[in-house]
Design an enzyme around this catalytic site. Sequence first.
Site, PDB file in Angstrom:
ATOM      1  N   HIS A  37      53.192  44.024  46.257  1.00 30.90           N
ATOM      2  CA  HIS A  37      54.146  44.872  45.362  1.00 30.90           C
ATOM      3  C   HIS A  37      55.465  44.025  45.196  1.00 30.90           C
ATOM      4  O   HIS A  37      55.891  44.693  47.042  1.00 30.90           O
ATOM      5  CB  HIS A  37      53.628  45.793  45.017  1.00 30.90           C
ATOM      6  CG  HIS A  37      54.382  46.799  43.491  1.00 30.90           C
ATOM      7  ND1 HIS A  37      55.367  45.990  43.368  1.00 30.90           N
ATOM      8  CD2 HIS A  37      53.310  45.857  42.392  1.00 30.90           C
ATOM      9  CE1 HIS A  37      55.160  47.031  41.650  1.00 30.90           C
ATOM     10  NE2 HIS A  37      54.410  46.806  41.861  1.00 30.90           N
TER      11      HIS A  37
ATOM     12  N   ASP B 146      46.013  46.901  40.130  1.00 25.27           N
ATOM     13  CA  ASP B 146      45.027  46.608  39.999  1.00 25.27           C
ATOM     14  C   ASP B 146      44.143  46.216  41.155  1.00 25.27           C
ATOM     15  O   ASP B 146      42.663  45.657  40.654  1.00 25.27           O
ATOM     16  CB  ASP B 146      45.524  45.145  39.797  1.00 25.27           C
ATOM     17  CG  ASP B 146      46.969  44.547  38.531  1.00 25.27           C
ATOM     18  OD1 ASP B 146      46.410  45.347  37.564  1.00 25.27           O
ATOM     19  OD2 ASP B 146      47.617  44.120  38.344  1.00 25.27           O
TER      20      ASP B 146
HETATM   21  N1  ACO Z   1      47.617  38.129  49.908  1.00 24.02           N
HETATM   22  C1  ACO Z   1      48.340  37.356  50.685  1.00 24.02           C
HETATM   23  N2  ACO Z   1      49.841  37.594  51.237  1.00 24.02           N
HETATM   24  C2  ACO Z   1      50.590  36.855  50.202  1.00 24.02           C
HETATM   25  C3  ACO Z   1      50.465  38.286  49.314  1.00 24.02           C
HETATM   26  C4  ACO Z   1      48.465  39.090  48.822  1.00 24.02           C
HETATM   27  N3  ACO Z   1      47.807  39.195  47.933  1.00 24.02           N
HETATM   28  N4  ACO Z   1      51.331  39.356  48.502  1.00 24.02           N
HETATM   29  C5  ACO Z   1      52.445  38.426  49.302  1.00 24.02           C
HETATM   30  N5  ACO Z   1      51.842  37.368  50.141  1.00 24.02           N
HETATM   31  C6  ACO Z   1      52.637  37.240  51.904  1.00 24.02           C
HETATM   32  C7  ACO Z   1      53.656  35.854  51.117  1.00 24.02           C
HETATM   33  O1  ACO Z   1      52.649  34.888  51.163  1.00 24.02           O
HETATM   34  C8  ACO Z   1      54.488  35.641  52.185  1.00 24.02           C
HETATM   35  O2  ACO Z   1      54.322  35.699  53.050  1.00 24.02           O
HETATM   36  P1  ACO Z   1      55.775  34.363  53.976  1.00 24.02           P
HETATM   37  O3  ACO Z   1      56.515  35.914  54.559  1.00 24.02           O
HETATM   38  O4  ACO Z   1      54.346  34.602  55.591  1.00 24.02           O
HETATM   39  O5  ACO Z   1      55.976  33.665  53.175  1.00 24.02           O
HETATM   40  C9  ACO Z   1      54.303  37.426  51.836  1.00 24.02           C
HETATM   41  O6  ACO Z   1      53.282  38.180  52.204  1.00 24.02           O
HETATM   42  C10 ACO Z   1      55.662  38.199  50.984  1.00 24.02           C
HETATM   43  O7  ACO Z   1      55.238  37.850  49.501  1.00 24.02           O
HETATM   44  P2  ACO Z   1      56.265  37.684  48.633  1.00 24.02           P
HETATM   45  O8  ACO Z   1      55.743  36.502  47.377  1.00 24.02           O
HETATM   46  O9  ACO Z   1      57.713  37.080  49.009  1.00 24.02           O
HETATM   47  O10 ACO Z   1      56.464  38.979  47.702  1.00 24.02           O
HETATM   48  P3  ACO Z   1      56.874  38.418  46.153  1.00 24.02           P
HETATM   49  O11 ACO Z   1      57.568  39.882  45.892  1.00 24.02           O
HETATM   50  O12 ACO Z   1      57.204  37.718  45.921  1.00 24.02           O
HETATM   51  O13 ACO Z   1      55.210  38.960  45.474  1.00 24.02           O
HETATM   52  C11 ACO Z   1      53.307  39.737  44.624  1.00 24.02           C
HETATM   53  C12 ACO Z   1      55.099  40.730  44.935  1.00 24.02           C
HETATM   54  C13 ACO Z   1      53.931  38.729  43.210  1.00 24.02           C
HETATM   55  C14 ACO Z   1      52.453  40.695  43.742  1.00 24.02           C
HETATM   56  C15 ACO Z   1      52.535  39.063  45.447  1.00 24.02           C
HETATM   57  O14 ACO Z   1      52.432  40.172  46.781  1.00 24.02           O
HETATM   58  C16 ACO Z   1      51.144  38.487  44.946  1.00 24.02           C
HETATM   59  O15 ACO Z   1      50.779  37.674  43.979  1.00 24.02           O
HETATM   60  N6  ACO Z   1      50.326  39.369  44.347  1.00 24.02           N
HETATM   61  C17 ACO Z   1      49.217  39.342  44.531  1.00 24.02           C
HETATM   62  C18 ACO Z   1      48.743  39.378  42.701  1.00 24.02           C
HETATM   63  C19 ACO Z   1      48.570  40.596  42.496  1.00 24.02           C
HETATM   64  O16 ACO Z   1      48.379  41.581  42.671  1.00 24.02           O
HETATM   65  N7  ACO Z   1      49.976  41.032  40.820  1.00 24.02           N
HETATM   66  C20 ACO Z   1      50.432  42.215  40.657  1.00 24.02           C
HETATM   67  C21 ACO Z   1      51.595  42.669  40.640  1.00 24.02           C
HETATM   68  S1  ACO Z   1      51.610  44.582  40.666  1.00 24.02           S
HETATM   69  C22 ACO Z   1      51.225  44.518  38.990  1.00 24.02           C
HETATM   70  O17 ACO Z   1      51.097  43.266  38.320  1.00 24.02           O
HETATM   71  C23 ACO Z   1      50.799  45.157  37.804  1.00 24.02           C
END
Ligand code: ACO
Length: 423
Positions: free
Chosen positions: A300, A358
């Site tokens: 998140h 979720d």
């Molecule tokens: N699985 C694996 N790796 C992940 C995940 C995940 N679910 N989420 C983040 N990471 C990793 C990224 O690859 C990144 O790694 P790095 O530092 O080696 O490059 C690091 O963790 C930071 O992630 P970001 O994408 O920069 O975090 P951001 O805050 O931009 O994204 C998000 C947050 C979009 C929710 C992301 O965690 C994600 O895509 N999760 C899966 C989708 C999801 O569950 N979305 C629901 C969000 S909650 C809602 O809307 C109700």
Amino acid sequence: MNGETASLRIRGSEISLGVRAATLGQDVVDVSSLVANDIFTFDPGFVSTAACTSALTYIDGDAGVLLHRGYKIEDLAAQSNQLEVAYLLLTGELPTALEFDAFRRAVLACRDLPAGLYDVCRALPKDTHPMAMLNTLCAALSAFEEIDIDMQDESARREVAIKLIAKMPTLVAMALRHQAGKNLTEPDAKLDYTDNFLAMVFGETPVPVVVDAMERILVLHADHEQNASTSTVRLAGSTGTNPYAAISAGIAALWGPSHGGANEAVLEMLEEIGDIQHIETFLARAQDANDAFKLMGFGHRVYKNYDPRAAILRTSCHEVLESLDSAGNPLLRLAQALEARALEDDYFIRRKLFPNVDFYSGIILRAIGIPSSAFTTIFALGRIVGWIAQWNEMHRENLKIGRPRQLYLGPGPRSFVAMPDRA
Ligand code: ACO
């Protein structure tokens, strides 16, 4: 802390910037005067940017805290209901019994949809994604409702807020019925908000355990500060567009798998994993930078501790599945094993990746009988309350149109070359 300043030294001069104090959480440096110095700030993804003031919802992502108007989400989920939370978000206070009764009656009286909207729905192919249906139907309300609204008129805004909160369950039920190839139902005036929604979807009076589970899901999704869909509603609303169009824009933003679409993706992922013994393979894929696979329902932008909504739904999931004696139990066991394994994995620990709301909501929705492709419409049904409360709050202020700037990295001016002369 108002009165404090920050200074920016750039190109040999010093610019003084005001600091605005928050009642909770991060204070902000007010950079709005920078344009006068011919300089912009750069913050893709708005990770360090507050785009508005708000008094609705507060999140402490490090502590896993979510408050609506100061009330803890745990208390609201346990003791309140969606219409009361709507009243709270719109007005700032919990209602007295009398106030709540009047608000509830006002909402329930507006649930019907114009006959023409049923025709719009029937015109859509049945295999249209339910979020596309909802998006279309919500925007199409602009064709049937009064859209010449005086945005400065508090009571006009309240009237439209009530209408949208009232009509959203009817719209979602309509989309779900159409998707299932069933006749389109109408609201039952004898039934309350959530009972009626479920009765419209399933064509029968719902059992209390299902109503309670749905009510909790709605309350947990009611509002979440300046997330992508809410920011979209605000940005669209800032142009003065009508609220049905602004909410329709929010529905489009919610649809994406990085936002509300994740609940559908979680179920697909759990089904793809299939068995506890395959967890390691998928965890390895989630950590592989060359693999697009992510652990859906994990991570998140704001919560860097546990998402408090996920904690509530985790417990709720057990209760619902046990009461319904659901075939979803193996899926829940798989989800819990996946969560436990990920939470002890160095990759997820270092990046502070925890289950979000979720992760468990889809398992409950599946047990209730909602098809996975329609999960995000249930998120929208909960979030209509936050979207419209934020839209209402935004219009209280003398607002500016939302208009971000850019860091231009394209070519400088060059001469046009006629087509025959191009290499
Ligand atoms: N699985 C694996 N790796 C992940 C995940 C995940 N679910 N989420 C983040 N990471 C990793 C990224 O690859 C990144 O790694 P790095 O530092 O080696 O490059 C690091 O963790 C930071 O992630 P970001 O994408 O920069 O975090 P951001 O805050 O931009 O994204 C998000 C947050 C979009 C929710 C992301 O965690 C994600 O895509 N999760 C899966 C989708 C999801 O569950 N979305 C629901 C969000 S909650 C809602 O809307 C109700």
